[in-house]
Design an enzyme around this catalytic site. Sequence first.
Site: not given
Length: 396
Positions: A204-207
């Site tokens: 995943g990512n930090r959005s």
Amino acid sequence: MLAGRRIVLGVTGGIAAYKAAYLARRLVEAGAEVRSILTEAGSEFLGPQTLAAITGNPPIGSYFGEPDVSPHTNLARWADAIVIAPATTATIARLAGGISNDVLVGTVLAAQVPVVVAPAMHTEMWEHPSTRRNITTLEADGYVIVGPDAGALAGGDSGPGRLVEPEVIVAALDAALTGDLDGWSVVVSAGGTREAIDPVRYIGNRSSGKMGNAIATAAARRGATVTLVTSAAPPDERGIDVIPVESAQEMADAVWTAAKKADVAVMAAAVADFRPRDPGTAKLRRADGAPEIELEPTPDILAGVAAMEPRPFLIGFAAEAGSLDGAIAKATSKGVDLLVGNDVSRAGSGFGTDTNEVTVIEPDGTADSWPVMSKHEVADRLWDRIIEMRRQKGSL
Ligand code: PMT
């Protein structure tokens, strides 16, 4: 557009209250029906008789002692819009905090209509961190903040804090009631995608989804029909059709379907570029040792929309760290009408923050850097820009 509209004018306690009489006059001349609320402090600066004479209705000053037993809820139901001019720091703070111990804030809280707030105060008070925080809160809550201007203030001072001219407030009210995106169909992507490694874990990512949510919210509030394809928590806003997704593939399917009938597509999501080729069907066990995870590319959602014929007006985002050269390259190569670059390595910009510092770049490389502002302000400015560009292209 104001003809026949029912406007509640709130006047609070500042020297600029004298301009509220002129504002009331302009509203009446525009054909609006006006009822006013004059706070106790406001009445130190403007006589109730003045507002009564201009609007044809005596102003309300309190919850109590009025013939109406519930003035705030009845006014809230009656109003098509509320305008507060001038709005003092105290009123702004009470609005931000939901402190309804005066009939003006009570009316606003009881209403479900556009609210235009025109602040007026000394420069130091306008720039104070508490006022900044409260204004950010009001913007996030959907209030339209108009002004203040810079100029001469009470007591011989000068600087930002002056009430904008009544004509500007009338125009803001008009726009708030009109909805300059009326009739538009818009698709927005938001959040970070999750690419399964196994049934438990993902890449995943930090959005957080805040940027995309702000864009969807602003569009809905301005009258557009909005489809929000998101992997994050959606905003609690009327008029947004939310399609929850997890992976890039799910986001691609939903965006491509919605984009076929959209006038505008804004791709603010942080989409994974790669996903595990063969996600495990059972949870990977530590005892089996560190896995080797082979990756494969995800669908390029933006490219898919850019290739549609006809395609919607298309806005991409680019998350870059440090230089925005990569964003400029994407603006020229991705087939978009506009690209919004943000430097995610800067404080107050990019992932998870309430603010953003963006550079909007046209396909010819023309770049326009905006100062740090709330994501809601970025969203509204972006829609202003999109309207302008679509007008220039002759699509409006
Ligand atoms: O959600 P927040 O916490 O508020 O953070 C906001 C944000 C930083 C996520 C947002 O402002 C932002 O920059 N979004 C784009 C992030 C990104 O993925 O940038 P990119 O340079 O990797 O992608 C460029 C564009 O291609 C983006 O419009 C992206 O949505 C799109 N893309 C990327 C990969 C892919 N497989 N398909 C795509 O459509």
